[in-house]
Motif scaffolding. Structure first.
Motif, PDB file in Angstrom:
ATOM      1  N   UNK A 162      76.401   2.139 -21.868  1.00 18.92           N
ATOM      2  CA  UNK A 162      76.257   0.988 -20.968  1.00 18.92           C
ATOM      3  C   UNK A 162      76.715  -0.300 -21.631  1.00 18.92           C
ATOM      4  N   UNK A 163      76.514  -0.415 -22.970  1.00 13.25           N
ATOM      5  CA  UNK A 163      76.993  -1.618 -23.672  1.00 13.25           C
ATOM      6  C   UNK A 163      78.514  -1.677 -23.605  1.00 13.25           C
ATOM      7  N   UNK A 164      79.144  -0.504 -23.715  1.00 16.51           N
ATOM      8  CA  UNK A 164      80.610  -0.437 -23.628  1.00 16.51           C
ATOM      9  C   UNK A 164      81.063  -0.759 -22.199  1.00 16.51           C
ATOM     10  N   UNK A 165      80.357  -0.182 -21.236  1.00 19.52           N
ATOM     11  CA  UNK A 165      80.725  -0.429 -19.841  1.00 19.52           C
ATOM     12  C   UNK A 165      80.524  -1.895 -19.468  1.00 19.52           C
ATOM     13  N   UNK A 166      79.455  -2.490 -19.999  1.00 13.90           N
ATOM     14  CA  UNK A 166      79.202  -3.909 -19.709  1.00 13.90           C
ATOM     15  C   UNK A 166      80.343  -4.770 -20.259  1.00 13.90           C
ATOM     16  N   UNK A 167      80.856  -4.399 -21.433  1.00 16.83           N
ATOM     17  CA  UNK A 167      81.966  -5.150 -22.017  1.00 16.83           C
ATOM     18  C   UNK A 167      83.231  -4.991 -21.180  1.00 16.83           C
ATOM     19  N   UNK A 168      83.472  -3.766 -20.732  1.00 19.78           N
ATOM     20  CA  UNK A 168      84.647  -3.538 -19.880  1.00 19.78           C
ATOM     21  C   UNK A 168      84.487  -4.312 -18.573  1.00 19.78           C
ATOM     22  N   UNK A 169      83.241  -4.372 -18.095  1.00 26.57           N
ATOM     23  CA  UNK A 169      82.972  -5.048 -16.829  1.00 26.57           C
ATOM     24  C   UNK A 169      83.299  -6.541 -16.908  1.00 26.57           C
ATOM     25  N   UNK A 170      83.080  -7.141 -18.088  1.00 23.86           N
ATOM     26  CA  UNK A 170      83.377  -8.583 -18.199  1.00 23.86           C
ATOM     27  C   UNK A 170      84.826  -8.821 -18.615  1.00 23.86           C
ATOM     28  N   UNK A 171      85.599  -7.738 -18.756  1.00 19.85           N
ATOM     29  CA  UNK A 171      87.036  -7.912 -18.947  1.00 19.85           C
ATOM     30  C   UNK A 171      87.585  -7.492 -20.295  1.00 19.85           C
ATOM     31  N   UNK A 172      86.772  -6.809 -21.124  1.00 18.00           N
ATOM     32  CA  UNK A 172      87.255  -6.440 -22.461  1.00 18.00           C
ATOM     33  C   UNK A 172      88.207  -5.255 -22.374  1.00 18.00           C
ATOM     34  N   UNK A 173      89.414  -5.446 -22.903  1.00 15.21           N
ATOM     35  CA  UNK A 173      90.373  -4.338 -22.989  1.00 15.21           C
ATOM     36  C   UNK A 173      90.064  -3.555 -24.276  1.00 15.21           C
ATOM     37  N   UNK A 174      90.668  -2.371 -24.476  1.00 13.67           N
ATOM     38  CA  UNK A 174      90.257  -1.504 -25.594  1.00 13.67           C
ATOM     39  C   UNK A 174      90.158  -2.193 -26.955  1.00 13.67           C
ATOM     40  N   UNK A 175      91.146  -3.021 -27.325  1.00 14.49           N
ATOM     41  CA  UNK A 175      91.126  -3.630 -28.652  1.00 14.49           C
ATOM     42  C   UNK A 175      89.957  -4.621 -28.785  1.00 14.49           C
ATOM     43  N   UNK A 176      89.774  -5.454 -27.749  1.00 13.57           N
ATOM     44  CA  UNK A 176      88.665  -6.430 -27.766  1.00 13.57           C
ATOM     45  C   UNK A 176      87.329  -5.694 -27.770  1.00 13.57           C
ATOM     46  N   UNK A 177      87.280  -4.602 -27.038  1.00 11.24           N
ATOM     47  CA  UNK A 177      86.063  -3.794 -26.974  1.00 11.24           C
ATOM     48  C   UNK A 177      85.710  -3.259 -28.362  1.00 11.24           C
ATOM     49  N   UNK A 178      86.724  -2.744 -29.059  1.00  7.49           N
ATOM     50  CA  UNK A 178      86.476  -2.201 -30.392  1.00  7.49           C
ATOM     51  C   UNK A 178      86.070  -3.314 -31.357  1.00  7.49           C
ATOM     52  N   UNK A 179      86.797  -4.407 -31.329  1.00  3.65           N
ATOM     53  CA  UNK A 179      86.593  -5.462 -32.320  1.00  3.65           C
ATOM     54  C   UNK A 179      85.275  -6.213 -32.112  1.00  3.65           C
ATOM     55  N   UNK A 180      84.964  -6.529 -30.856  1.00  3.78           N
ATOM     56  CA  UNK A 180      83.800  -7.397 -30.587  1.00  3.78           C
ATOM     57  C   UNK A 180      82.504  -6.639 -30.295  1.00  3.78           C
ATOM     58  N   UNK A 181      82.618  -5.426 -29.796  1.00  5.87           N
ATOM     59  CA  UNK A 181      81.398  -4.707 -29.373  1.00  5.87           C
ATOM     60  C   UNK A 181      81.105  -3.506 -30.266  1.00  5.87           C
TER      61      UNK A 181
END
Lengths: 359, 288
Positions: free
Chosen positions: B186-205
């Motif tokens: 859900x933390x990953x999905x929440x990040x995708x929901x606010x607009x995080x693309x794969x690289x931002x998702x990996x780096x920030x979350x």
């Protein structure tokens, strides 16, 4: 103006059909609740709107634009998760600012937006707090603020209050409804709590096994359920299985006029629509238990064949365990083969007719 | 009736508890602490011509003024850092795949990733020689299609690197996958929901949540690599050589246990540094 249109959407997981040919139009600023038991497909449907699941077939449009093939990060939706899903390595401010930073907004604008939305959810000044330092209710507000700060066209709420206690849940749902109405944001809300759905929704979609059972205003869903499932799922309902013969429904000494063709039928009576009168030898049932809730009482009664019913009474002290009672429903609905076949609010005329039947 | 005072039963229970922990503590003191102190004492008290052992840093001065010893320390650090870097580059994507992928392919990949754990180092070393060594399988295949031979990494500094990377993949993947368990879907999905693309998702979350496991990998791998012997001995160059073979040769071939203990002490100092890094990472994780 933001509206959501879901047309003939189905979702097949391996061999399980989670959502079956579902269609719904949500108007601008409307709050629609998806209500149903576990496994009814409501969360799957919400996740398909959010982009976390791909429909097996069907179309999802937001403001007329097809979004089925867009990933979640490109959809104009904001989702609030049941478990809050806050990022614990960031403080409250950074949780809210993350989406805005990804959109490369100027720092001053990010600060302004985050502070405004924190004020909106009643958490002004909480920006520097760690999210693990907040209570469950505060965490859920942060999760809501995180979605709202991005000004999504469609707000998706996936059982957001499920992990909160009853008192907090009631308070938060009022606050969320206020915020939703103030912002006029189109909202799809998943819950299995009928109280939540009845108190918040403009319309309720009752789902069962991936299909729609009924889509209506909360008062209509409650008062005029179209299927026995809806009747039994929303609120408390007495469901009496019996037989209609010559326009009369009969069940173990209790009968009432139901002018439909002969055959089996299920009679539905709300506890608040079931009036009881103390009876002697002609009693149709007897009192099993009386519970006094202060504002009202609930009489648990048993028909002659052991069928259990509940009746809401204003003076519980008038009834006692073992006492014989007669039933006088004010409103009934009858179902056959999962379809509504008769509904009536029993007035004085029908009461007179019932007396004739009883005679 | 009054309750029995707790202090009446405490002394016997306390004694039982102490006896239970006494065996491992004494074993640890005997097998670990005593050799460390003994080795440190020997390294710090070099034997003089007259048989006396005054306190002196002569052994350490000798080590750090000897270009060959420094080259060995240098090649050990180089091998460790390159191996660690390659392990992270290979294992982080692998761990991410195993954490988030579903289905049969992920199961096969996991089995493959764990396979090296069950292969003894010596078999791995000979397999390496047969495949990448001179006239090995790679050369034969290239020769069959008319291509020139490869420049074999066997007996070069890259030999131990390749072998150690292969050998350490399973443990590294296990630690990283376990660390990724802290990242909820859900933390990953929440990040995708606010607009995080794969690289931002990996780096920030994802990465901030798996820092502890990365720190554990760094410390564990460095400790293991510093102490490695078989693969550097069989696959590595004769000179310079890694600290493991160097210590063994100094002790056995040169019959200089005092210098071997000095080399061991210096190796231990580096290992302690990585051990402290591990302790700090674990403490930080508990703090969170």
């Amino acid at each position: 103006m933001s509206n959501l249109s879901i047309s003939n959407v189905s979702k097949l997981f391996s061999t399980t059909l989670a959502v079956d040919d579902f269609s719904l139009d949500v108007a601008d600023g409307e709050l629609v609740c998806l209500l149903g038991p576990s496994g009814s497909g409501k969360s799957t449907l919400l996740r398909m709107v959010g982009g976390f699941e791909m429909p097996s077939e069907g179309s999802i449009r937001i403001d007329g634009e097809e979004v089925v093939h867009l990933p979640p990060e490109e959809r104009p939706t904001g989702m609030v998760f049941q478990s809050h899903a806050l990022w614990t390595h960031m403080n409250v401010f950074n949780n809210l600012a993350f989406g805005l930073k990804l959109r490369r907004l100027p720092k001053a604008q990010i600060r302004e937006k985050v502070e405004a939305v924190l004020e909106l959810v009643g958490l002004g000044g909480y920006g520097t707090r760690g999210v693990t330092q907040l209570s469950g209710g505060q965490q859920q507000r942060v999760a809501l603020a995180r979605s709202l700060v991005l000004e999504p066209k469609i707000l998706l709420l996936d059982e957001p209050f499920a992990s909160l206690d009853q008192h907090l849940r009631e308070r938060l749902r009022e606050e969320v409804r206020d915020i939703q109405q103030r912002l006029k944001i189109t909202t799809l809300f998943v819950t299995h709590g009928q109280d939540e759905a009845l108190s918040m929704a403009d319309r309720i979609v009752v789902m069962r096994d991936g299909k729609t059972e009924q889509i209506d205003r909360p008062d209509i869903v409650y008062r005029e359920p179209r299927t026995p499932f809806v009747a039994g799922f929303i609120g408390t309902m007495n469901l009496i299985e019996g037989v209609v013969q010559n326009g009369v429904f009969s069940k173990a000494g209790y009968s009432t006029p139901v002018p439909v063709a002969d055959g089996p039928a299920v009679l539905a009576i709300r506890p608040e629509a079931l009036e009881l009168t103390v009876a002697g030898e002609n009693a149709q049932g007897h009192v099993h238990r009386v519970t006094d809730y202060g504002t009202h009482g609930l009489v648990d009664l048993v028909l002659l064949d052991g069928t259990r019913l509940k009746a809401m009474v204003s003076h519980p002290d008038l009834f006692a365990t073992g006492q014989g009672v007669s039933l006088a429903p004010k409103a009934i609905a009858a179902y056959r083969d999962n379809v509504l076949i008769h509904r009536v609010a029993l007035g004085k005329e029908t009461a007179a007719l019932r007396q004739l039947v009883d005679a | 009736m009054t309750a029995r005072p707790v202090s009446w039963v405490q002394p016997s229970r306390r004694l039982t508890g102490l006896l239970l922990v006494a065996v491992p503590v004494l074993l640890f003191a005997w097998m670990t602490i005593w050799p460390i102190l003994s080795g440190l004492t020997t390294a710090l008290t070099p034997q003089q011509a007259d048989g006396s052992r005054p306190l002196s840093f002569d052994n350490f001065v000798t080590f750090f003024s000897d270009p060959y010893s420094l080259a060995n320390l240098g090649i050990t650090l180089w091998t460790c850092l390159i191996t660690l870097g390659l392990l992270l580059v290979i294992c982080i994507p692998l761990a991410l795949y195993l954490r988030f992928a579903q289905g049969r392919l992920a199961t096969y990949v996991q089995t493959m990733a764990m396979f090296p754990m069950f292969v003894p180092s010596i078999i791995l070393a000979f397999a390496f020689i047969r495949v990448l060594g001179p006239n090995g399988m790679a050369d034969l295949l290239l020769n069959a299609v008319g291509l020139p031979k490869i420049r074999s990494p066997y007996l070069t500094p890259w030999g131990p690197v390749i072998g150690l990377v292969w050998d350490n993949i399973p443990l590294t993947v296990l630690i990283l996958v376990s660390g990724l368990g802290a990242v909820s879907n859900q933390a990953v999905e929440a990040a995708r929901d606010v607009g995080a693309k794969p690289l931002a998702l990996f780096w920030h979350i994802i990465l901030p949540r798996m820092w502890t496991s990365v720190a554990v990998v760094v410390s564990f791998t460095m400790l293991g690599l510093f102490a490695s012997f078989t693969l550097p001995y069989v696959l590595g160059p004769a000179s310079p050589e890694m600290m493991g073979p160097f210590m063994q040769r100094t002790f056995r071939d040169l019959r200089n246990p005092e210098m071997a203990l000095t080399q061991a002490t210096i190796t231990m100092v580096f290992c302690i540094a990585f051990g402290l890094f591990y302790v700090r990472a674990v403490a930080r994780n508990r703090g969170n």
